[in-house]
Design a protein around this motif. Structure first.
Motif, PDB file in Angstrom:
ATOM      1  N   GLY A  38      39.876  25.798  50.167  1.00 43.99           N
ATOM      2  CA  GLY A  38      39.200  24.799  49.274  1.00 43.99           C
ATOM      3  C   GLY A  38      37.791  24.547  49.576  1.00 43.99           C
ATOM      4  N   GLY A  39      37.271  25.459  50.217  1.00 42.64           N
ATOM      5  CA  GLY A  39      35.788  25.345  50.804  1.00 42.64           C
ATOM      6  C   GLY A  39      34.675  25.786  49.721  1.00 42.64           C
ATOM      7  N   PHE A  40      33.375  26.102  50.410  1.00 37.98           N
ATOM      8  CA  PHE A  40      32.333  26.377  49.686  1.00 37.98           C
ATOM      9  C   PHE A  40      31.988  28.183  49.941  1.00 37.98           C
ATOM     10  N   VAL A  41      31.715  28.591  48.875  1.00 36.91           N
ATOM     11  CA  VAL A  41      31.172  30.232  49.032  1.00 36.91           C
ATOM     12  C   VAL A  41      30.014  30.394  48.388  1.00 36.91           C
ATOM     13  N   LEU A  42      29.098  31.355  48.750  1.00 35.58           N
ATOM     14  CA  LEU A  42      27.653  31.500  48.012  1.00 35.58           C
ATOM     15  C   LEU A  42      27.476  32.756  47.426  1.00 35.58           C
ATOM     16  N   PRO A  43      28.482  33.278  46.327  1.00 35.79           N
ATOM     17  CA  PRO A  43      28.190  34.658  46.058  1.00 35.79           C
ATOM     18  C   PRO A  43      27.161  34.773  44.903  1.00 35.79           C
ATOM     19  N   ALA A  44      26.884  36.279  44.477  1.00 38.59           N
ATOM     20  CA  ALA A  44      26.409  36.691  43.363  1.00 38.59           C
ATOM     21  C   ALA A  44      26.779  37.877  42.837  1.00 38.59           C
ATOM     22  N   ALA A  45      26.481  38.258  41.555  1.00 43.47           N
ATOM     23  CA  ALA A  45      26.970  39.324  40.864  1.00 43.47           C
ATOM     24  C   ALA A  45      25.902  40.251  41.250  1.00 43.47           C
ATOM     25  N   ILE A  46      26.176  41.742  41.419  1.00 39.49           N
ATOM     26  CA  ILE A  46      25.279  42.548  41.785  1.00 39.49           C
ATOM     27  C   ILE A  46      25.476  43.903  40.711  1.00 39.49           C
ATOM     28  N   ASP A  47      24.553  44.699  40.889  1.00 33.93           N
ATOM     29  CA  ASP A  47      24.140  45.779  39.841  1.00 33.93           C
ATOM     30  C   ASP A  47      25.209  46.969  40.185  1.00 33.93           C
ATOM     31  N   LYS A  48      26.248  46.898  41.012  1.00 35.09           N
ATOM     32  CA  LYS A  48      27.416  47.907  41.131  1.00 35.09           C
ATOM     33  C   LYS A  48      28.524  47.411  40.063  1.00 35.09           C
ATOM     34  N   GLU A  49      28.927  48.192  39.321  1.00 32.84           N
ATOM     35  CA  GLU A  49      29.614  47.688  38.212  1.00 32.84           C
ATOM     36  C   GLU A  49      30.805  48.379  37.836  1.00 32.84           C
ATOM     37  N   PHE A  98      48.126  36.920  30.058  1.00 32.18           N
ATOM     38  CA  PHE A  98      47.815  36.557  28.580  1.00 32.18           C
ATOM     39  C   PHE A  98      49.137  36.173  28.206  1.00 32.18           C
ATOM     40  N   GLN A  99      50.130  37.026  28.483  1.00 36.07           N
ATOM     41  CA  GLN A  99      51.562  36.945  27.768  1.00 36.07           C
ATOM     42  C   GLN A  99      52.105  35.635  28.438  1.00 36.07           C
ATOM     43  N   ARG A 100      51.667  35.218  29.462  1.00 36.67           N
ATOM     44  CA  ARG A 100      52.318  33.904  30.118  1.00 36.67           C
ATOM     45  C   ARG A 100      51.782  32.752  29.257  1.00 36.67           C
ATOM     46  N   ARG A 101      50.637  33.119  28.793  1.00 38.05           N
ATOM     47  CA  ARG A 101      49.951  31.812  28.214  1.00 38.05           C
ATOM     48  C   ARG A 101      50.211  31.840  26.680  1.00 38.05           C
ATOM     49  N   GLY A 102      51.364  32.619  26.252  1.00 34.02           N
ATOM     50  CA  GLY A 102      51.807  32.530  24.816  1.00 34.02           C
ATOM     51  C   GLY A 102      51.008  33.762  23.954  1.00 34.02           C
ATOM     52  N   ILE A 103      50.140  34.293  24.707  1.00 35.85           N
ATOM     53  CA  ILE A 103      49.046  35.047  23.734  1.00 35.85           C
ATOM     54  C   ILE A 103      49.744  36.664  23.656  1.00 35.85           C
ATOM     55  N   THR A 104      50.143  37.003  22.512  1.00 35.12           N
ATOM     56  CA  THR A 104      50.521  38.384  22.478  1.00 35.12           C
ATOM     57  C   THR A 104      49.523  39.303  22.302  1.00 35.12           C
ATOM     58  N   VAL A 105      49.900  40.305  23.555  1.00 37.23           N
ATOM     59  CA  VAL A 105      48.964  41.408  23.622  1.00 37.23           C
ATOM     60  C   VAL A 105      49.391  42.588  22.760  1.00 37.23           C
ATOM     61  N   PRO A 106      48.701  43.062  21.753  1.00 40.04           N
ATOM     62  CA  PRO A 106      49.058  44.203  20.985  1.00 40.04           C
ATOM     63  C   PRO A 106      48.701  45.370  21.914  1.00 40.04           C
ATOM     64  N   GLY A 107      49.124  46.645  21.275  1.00 38.30           N
ATOM     65  CA  GLY A 107      48.813  48.100  21.907  1.00 38.30           C
ATOM     66  C   GLY A 107      47.480  48.102  22.113  1.00 38.30           C
ATOM     67  N   PHE A 108      46.980  48.711  23.159  1.00 41.29           N
ATOM     68  CA  PHE A 108      45.363  48.800  23.226  1.00 41.29           C
ATOM     69  C   PHE A 108      45.107  50.123  24.057  1.00 41.29           C
ATOM     70  N   ASP A 109      44.056  50.659  23.869  1.00 40.59           N
ATOM     71  CA  ASP A 109      43.733  52.003  24.652  1.00 40.59           C
ATOM     72  C   ASP A 109      42.506  51.447  25.625  1.00 40.59           C
ATOM     73  N   CYS A 110      42.327  51.952  26.848  1.00 43.16           N
ATOM     74  CA  CYS A 110      41.554  51.445  27.792  1.00 43.16           C
ATOM     75  C   CYS A 110      40.996  52.524  28.525  1.00 43.16           C
ATOM     76  N   VAL A 111      39.677  52.852  28.723  1.00 47.90           N
ATOM     77  CA  VAL A 111      39.273  53.781  29.716  1.00 47.90           C
ATOM     78  C   VAL A 111      38.028  52.765  30.668  1.00 47.90           C
ATOM     79  N   PHE A 112      38.270  52.793  31.999  1.00 49.82           N
ATOM     80  CA  PHE A 112      37.347  52.238  32.771  1.00 49.82           C
ATOM     81  C   PHE A 112      36.997  53.034  34.077  1.00 49.82           C
ATOM     82  N   GLY A 113      35.710  52.780  34.576  1.00 49.17           N
ATOM     83  CA  GLY A 113      35.235  53.650  35.783  1.00 49.17           C
ATOM     84  C   GLY A 113      34.139  52.933  36.155  1.00 49.17           C
ATOM     85  N   GLY A 114      33.595  53.342  37.399  1.00 46.50           N
ATOM     86  CA  GLY A 114      32.337  52.596  37.649  1.00 46.50           C
ATOM     87  C   GLY A 114      31.682  53.072  38.960  1.00 46.50           C
ATOM     88  N   ASN A 115      30.804  52.411  39.532  1.00 46.91           N
ATOM     89  CA  ASN A 115      30.062  52.706  40.782  1.00 46.91           C
ATOM     90  C   ASN A 115      30.148  51.588  41.877  1.00 46.91           C
TER      91      ASN A 115
END
Length: 387
Positions: A38-49, A98-115
């Motif tokens: 329940g405390g404080f943090v000090l992050p930042a998003a970086i250019d590794k993605e 998503f499904q637990r929130r009652g949102i139907t997730v239809p079929g999807f294709d996904c490619v992901f990768g990064g550095n």
């Protein structure tokens, strides 16, 4: 270019025109193991993605492809359960939210990768969770706010990866702002941006190259130890709902009852929260040397009281401290390996990297990888789908 590689891979494996989403990793300048207390943090998003190419496919199946692993994984969306393939669990965990929130997730294709280097403490897992959550939110027009997506990504990690993480990593990936760090109150989820002058100092990460196998189990143990401390304190101080509410005086008063280990765990968290607040004031004042001293204090607490450092990380921090142009250094992330984060004057970065590589080789006989990072914005769409 990574975006071209991911798009090309999608077109090789699937047929539609995908939505392309960028999800950054994160650094945390200070405030470690405070988020689940329940405390404080000090992050930042970086250019590794991590980049995602995602499109609906008019089936009842999610077809997933990990570009970095060159692995396919298929799952019927009516039967989303945790499985043996760990990288797929992060994605399935998001679908389940998503499904637990009652949102139907239809079929999807996904490619992901990064550095984002795996196991370096830069939150590759949160980037994976947040990237898919953001992409599905866009494709399904679900209109979920970023904070809700962060919560969903966090729960995906709890339930499908088995790590009881706080919300910091997911928050940082979604809420990053260029040239700013963001202080998050992990209890109220209020947040405030503070400017970070990347012309005055650069962020250099030194990857210890080790990831000790006990990291996840010890992480969960630390969380339990903190909860034990709160349970003891609450018997005397009903207002203490988390270590965020505790004071050093209260801990000292009940040190015997807490026991040595739990006392030291709790003391670290209380002191670290104070360091985060002090560090923000140093940023406002433009006092990088004072900010760096808070970082060194953080590392000492993580090493001695929270006991989540390791020899490799300690060697890296000790080697950095006397070098010219170094404002501060500390271990970053859950511990037992991963990276140190170092704030270094721009004109000293090259010499710093050379000296650190030599010191690591001399002390431990290990090769050191370093990364220079810049602070960027949070998860966003790169190329809208035209399908």
């Amino acid at each position: 270019m990574l975006s071209n590689q991911i798009t090309t891979a999608f077109q090789q494996h699937f047929s539609a025109s995908p939505l392309l989403v960028r999800a950054p990793g994160r650094v945390n300048l200070i405030g470690e193991h405070t988020d689940y207390n329940g405390g404080f943090v000090l992050p930042a998003a970086i250019d590794k993605e991590i980049l995602f190419a995602v499109a609906l496919n008019n089936t009842s199946t999610a077809r997933l492809y990990s570009f970095d692993n060159d692995e396919h994984y298929t799952v019927e969306l009516a039967e989303v359960e945790r499985g043996e393939t760990q990288w797929a669990n992060y994605l399935k965990g998001v679908v389940a939210q998503f499904q637990r929130r009652g949102i139907t997730v239809p079929g999807f294709d996904c490619v992901f990768g990064g550095n984002v280097p795996m196991g370096a403490g830069l939150s590759s897992s949160a980037a994976v969770e947040c990237g898919l959550a953001f992409a599905l939110n866009e494709l399904l027009s679900a209109d979920l706010k970023r904070m809700e997506l962060a919560r969903m990504a966090q729960l995906a990690e709890h339930e499908f990866a088995g790590v009881q993480c706080g919300i910091m990593d997911q928050f940082a990936s979604l809420f990053g702002r260029p040239n700013h760090v963001v202080r998050l109150d992990c209890r109220s989820l209020d947040y405030e941006y503070f400017p970070f002058d990347t012309t005055a100092c650069h962020i250099v990460l030194c990857n210890s190259g080790v990831k000790h196998s006990l990291a996840s189990s010890e992480y969960n143990t630390r969380r339990q130890e903190c909860e034990q401390g709160v349970a003891v304190l609450r018997q005397h101080y009903p207002q203490v709902q988390s270590l965020r509410d505790a004071t050093l005086d209260q801990l000292q008063e009940h040190q015997a009852e807490l026991g040595d280990v739990v006392y030291r765990r709790c003391r670290y968290v209380v002191e670290e929260n104070a360091r985060v607040e002090a560090a923000c004031q140093h940023l406002i004042a433009g006092d990088l040397p004072a900010f760096g001293q808070e970082m060194y204090g953080s590392h000492a607490g993580l090493r001695d009281d929270y006991e989540v450092s390791c020899r490799e990380l300690d060697v890296l921090v000790a080697a950095a401290q006397p070098l010219p142009g170094v404002f501060g250094a500390r271990m970053m992330g859950g511990g037992f390996g991963g990276c140190t984060i170092n704030l270094v004057a721009p004109d000293q970065v090259e010499a710093f990297v050379t000296a650190m590589k030599a010191a690591y080789q001399q002390e431990l006989g290990l090769h050191l990888e370093t990364y220079q990072t810049t602070i960027v914005g949070g998860v966003d769409v790169l190329v809208p789908s035209v399908a």
